[in-house]
Design an enzyme around this catalytic site. Structure first.
Site, mmCIF file in Angstrom:
data_model
loop_
_atom_site.group_PDB
_atom_site.id
_atom_site.type_symbol
_atom_site.label_atom_id
_atom_site.label_comp_id
_atom_site.label_asym_id
_atom_site.label_seq_id
_atom_site.Cartn_x
_atom_site.Cartn_y
_atom_site.Cartn_z
ATOM 1 N N ARG A 79 -36.141 -27.535 -69.060
ATOM 2 C CA ARG A 79 -35.097 -26.650 -68.974
ATOM 3 C C ARG A 79 -34.277 -26.692 -70.304
ATOM 4 O O ARG A 79 -33.785 -27.938 -70.577
ATOM 5 C CB ARG A 79 -34.223 -27.272 -67.544
ATOM 6 C CG ARG A 79 -32.952 -26.426 -67.504
ATOM 7 C CD ARG A 79 -32.045 -26.924 -66.300
ATOM 8 N NE ARG A 79 -30.806 -25.990 -66.231
ATOM 9 C CZ ARG A 79 -29.668 -26.545 -66.446
ATOM 10 N NH1 ARG A 79 -29.456 -27.828 -66.346
ATOM 11 N NH2 ARG A 79 -28.651 -25.724 -66.537
ATOM 12 N N HIS A 123 -24.992 -21.605 -71.099
ATOM 13 C CA HIS A 123 -24.661 -23.294 -70.956
ATOM 14 C C HIS A 123 -23.497 -23.471 -71.979
ATOM 15 O O HIS A 123 -23.474 -24.031 -72.911
ATOM 16 C CB HIS A 123 -25.865 -24.170 -71.425
ATOM 17 C CG HIS A 123 -25.787 -25.641 -70.614
ATOM 18 N ND1 HIS A 123 -26.520 -26.077 -69.993
ATOM 19 C CD2 HIS A 123 -24.646 -26.537 -70.880
ATOM 20 C CE1 HIS A 123 -26.418 -27.564 -69.757
ATOM 21 N NE2 HIS A 123 -24.983 -27.619 -69.926
ATOM 22 N N GLU A 168 -23.477 -24.613 -64.310
ATOM 23 C CA GLU A 168 -22.001 -25.394 -63.916
ATOM 24 C C GLU A 168 -20.726 -24.429 -64.213
ATOM 25 O O GLU A 168 -19.713 -24.685 -64.840
ATOM 26 C CB GLU A 168 -21.621 -26.444 -64.708
ATOM 27 C CG GLU A 168 -22.992 -27.726 -64.194
ATOM 28 C CD GLU A 168 -22.636 -29.007 -64.833
ATOM 29 O OE1 GLU A 168 -21.681 -29.255 -65.648
ATOM 30 O OE2 GLU A 168 -23.287 -29.862 -64.519
ATOM 31 N N ASN A 296 -26.783 -29.759 -60.175
ATOM 32 C CA ASN A 296 -26.591 -30.800 -61.219
ATOM 33 C C ASN A 296 -25.724 -31.858 -60.277
ATOM 34 O O ASN A 296 -24.551 -31.746 -59.807
ATOM 35 C CB ASN A 296 -25.887 -30.468 -62.317
ATOM 36 C CG ASN A 296 -26.607 -29.434 -63.377
ATOM 37 O OD1 ASN A 296 -27.790 -29.362 -63.035
ATOM 38 N ND2 ASN A 296 -26.044 -29.202 -64.309
ATOM 39 N N TYR A 298 -24.549 -35.912 -60.211
ATOM 40 C CA TYR A 298 -24.153 -37.150 -61.088
ATOM 41 C C TYR A 298 -23.495 -38.366 -60.349
ATOM 42 O O TYR A 298 -23.787 -39.347 -60.641
ATOM 43 C CB TYR A 298 -23.362 -36.749 -62.380
ATOM 44 C CG TYR A 298 -24.319 -35.981 -63.451
ATOM 45 C CD1 TYR A 298 -24.880 -36.803 -64.231
ATOM 46 C CD2 TYR A 298 -24.134 -34.782 -63.498
ATOM 47 C CE1 TYR A 298 -25.586 -36.164 -65.383
ATOM 48 C CE2 TYR A 298 -24.830 -33.890 -64.408
ATOM 49 C CZ TYR A 298 -25.753 -34.869 -65.471
ATOM 50 O OH TYR A 298 -26.325 -34.080 -66.392
ATOM 51 N N GLU A 362 -30.185 -31.301 -63.111
ATOM 52 C CA GLU A 362 -29.523 -32.418 -64.090
ATOM 53 C C GLU A 362 -29.213 -33.480 -63.242
ATOM 54 O O GLU A 362 -28.507 -33.227 -62.111
ATOM 55 C CB GLU A 362 -28.280 -31.758 -64.696
ATOM 56 C CG GLU A 362 -28.376 -30.905 -65.985
ATOM 57 C CD GLU A 362 -27.191 -30.518 -66.657
ATOM 58 O OE1 GLU A 362 -26.268 -31.487 -66.590
ATOM 59 O OE2 GLU A 362 -27.057 -29.348 -67.015
HETATM 60 C C1 FCB Z 1 -23.237 -31.552 -67.278
HETATM 61 C C2 FCB Z 1 -23.476 -30.701 -68.246
HETATM 62 C C3 FCB Z 1 -24.383 -31.254 -69.572
HETATM 63 C C4 FCB Z 1 -24.143 -32.628 -69.819
HETATM 64 C C5 FCB Z 1 -23.961 -33.404 -68.523
HETATM 65 C C6 FCB Z 1 -23.738 -34.730 -68.847
HETATM 66 O O1 FCB Z 1 -22.067 -31.275 -66.711
HETATM 67 O O2 FCB Z 1 -24.010 -29.489 -67.731
HETATM 68 O O3 FCB Z 1 -24.325 -30.523 -70.377
HETATM 69 O O4 FCB Z 1 -23.072 -32.561 -70.675
HETATM 70 O O5 FCB Z 1 -23.246 -32.999 -67.916
#
Ligand code: FCB
Length: 453
Positions: A79, A123, A168, A296, A298, A362
């Site tokens: 990606r 992006h 995002e 995404n 995290y 992500e």
């Molecule tokens: C996300 C972004 C990516 C990167 C990660 C750590 O929010 O999409 O570009 O910065 O965080």
């Protein structure tokens, strides 16, 4: 190893992710126009280490070696994002042939090595010329984006079939126009939600444009979703969780997947009237049918009601909500590690459209890395990766339609407001020499993907 490839369907997609401004460099080459990130990075104090994306990973010149590196690791999908100002230097009009050529060479190189391209159209690098006309606060930018999507897919649609419109939009809207932590660095409170609406309209227009050009295209959007928990069962803390889940997740999931905005969130923002003043056809355009949703994931937010409003908050209308430290281990970004939260966000999307395939587009972690004896012993990142891959396996076992996983990131890169001070790569980049060194986490991923089941 507690998780194995056998825990996944054979067609499950495995890859890594990057973004144009974070890796390409070559900001002045082949007719590329300036983007809001060039301007923002050049602003005093905007980037913590004062860096810019001028050289980054020099991927623009080293892309073929980078693709070879991916192939060597056994990665089957990649990606990446397309830089809008390489294709349309001023944000409008015919495609710049030199910009197109770079992405044609990249996609060809991937396909020749058996790696499927997943291209993100946006992006975060808006052409500066469009920011000068109001950026995402201007409804016209949504039309410009649909046009950009059309010319890009006309130029690349024979090589790329998987398209992600936006990455995002929460970050583009609320970090870009509320907290000012990201380009264009504006601090406009709830007005940032107008940017969110125009981003979603841009997405809807792009979906339509892409399908018109390329009937074979598979189209989705990527959202950054967070598992959100209340710090206690008190009514005030539960309301804090409702607010943050609303701004972060539902403000995007609901219009995209259900066809309407969550009324409570528009009320929190104080923007009910503004949203009602838009054309009645907007919700239909935003909810254009998708082929997949990119998530995404995290971290998790644990929140409670506070009593003092944070200035220039990324959560306008809910400025007094406090983010609580529960003592969970954290990465160098200070993001608490909660692999199980990935299931929460996948469920949240799934319950809105049960048949929609989901991808983790992500997931990754930043740590302090040291190159020693030709490698980086990043056990903490390896552990984070393994635990989140195991969470994906749990999602598959639960019957969620999870179709793929992309680790963030292939290699260390320009981490936005943090510059080069936060490394997320499975591959280490020496920014002096541009040398790439596969980290222990990268070797683990490679062994996981190439194990014989
Ligand atoms: C996300 C972004 C990516 C990167 C990660 C750590 O929010 O999409 O570009 O910065 O965080």
């Amino acid at each position: 190893m507690s998780v194995s490839l056998d825990d996944f369907p054979r067609e499950f997609v495995w890859g890594t992710a990057t973004a144009a401004y974070q890796i390409e460099g070559a900001v002045d080459e082949d007719g590329r126009g300036p983007s809001i990130w060039d301007t923002f990075a050049a602003t005093d104090g905007a980037i913590s280490d004062g860096a810019t994306g001028e050289l980054a990973d020099d991927h623009y010149h080293r892309y073929d070696d980078d693709v070879q590196l991916m192939a060597g690791l056994g990665l089957k999908a990649y990606r990446f994002s397309i830089s809008w100002p390489r294709i349309q230097p001023d944000g409008t009009g015919a495609a710049n042939p030199a910009g197109v050529d770079f992405y044609r060479r990249l996609a060809t190189s991937l396909l020749e090595r058996g790696i499927t391209p997943y291209a993100t159209l946006y992006h975060w690098d808006l052409p500066e010329a469009l920011e000068a006309r109001g950026g995402w606060l201007a409804r016209e930018t949504a039309d410009r984006f649909a046009e950009y999507a059309r010319v890009t897919v006309e130029a690349l649609g024979d090589l790329v079939t998987n398209w992600i419109t936006l990455n995002e939009p929460w970050c583009s809207a609320f970090l870009g126009y509320a907290s000012g932590h990201h380009a264009p660095g504006k601090r406009l409170g709830s007005t940032a939600s107008h940017a969110a609406h125009h981003l979603l309209l841009a997405h809807g227009g792009a979906v339509e444009a892409i399908r018109a050009v390329s009937p074979a295209a598979r189209v989705g959007i990527t959202l950054n979703l967070y598992s959100v928990k209340a710090a206690s069962d008190s009514a005030a803390d539960l309301d804090a969780a409702r607010r943050i889940d609303g701004l972060q997740n539902r403000l995007f999931l609901d219009p995209l997947l259900l066809g309407s905005y969550p009324a409570d969130v528009l009320a929190d923002l104080g923007e009910t009237d503004w949203f009602a003043s838009n054309p009645a056809s907007d919700p239909v355009r935003i909810a254009a049918p998708l082929d997949f949703l990119g998530v995404n994931y995290y971290s998790r937010h644990t929140v409670r009601a506070g009593d003092s409003a944070e200035p220039d908050s990324a959560n306008p209308g809910s400025e007094s909500v406090e983010f609580v430290d529960t003592g969970a281990p954290r990465t160098l970004m200070d993001w608490p590690i909660h692999p199980e939260g990935m299931l929460d966000v996948l469920e949240q999307a799934h319950e809105r459209q049960p048949d929609l395939p989901l991808f983790i587009t992500e997931n990754g972690s930043a740590y302090e890395d040291v190159v020693l004896g030709g490698t980086v012993d990043d056990e903490a990142r390896r552990d984070y990766l393994e635990k989140h891959v195991a969470a994906c396996a749990a999602a598959v076992r639960r019957g969620l339609p999870l179709a793929g996983y992309f680790a963030w990131s292939l290699m260390d890169n320009f981490e936005w407001a943090w510059g080069y001070s936060r490394r997320f790569g499975l591959v280490h980049v020496d920014y002096e020499t541009q040398e790439r060194t596969v980290k222990k986490s990268g070797r683990w991923y490679s062994e996981f993907l190439t194990q014989k089941g």
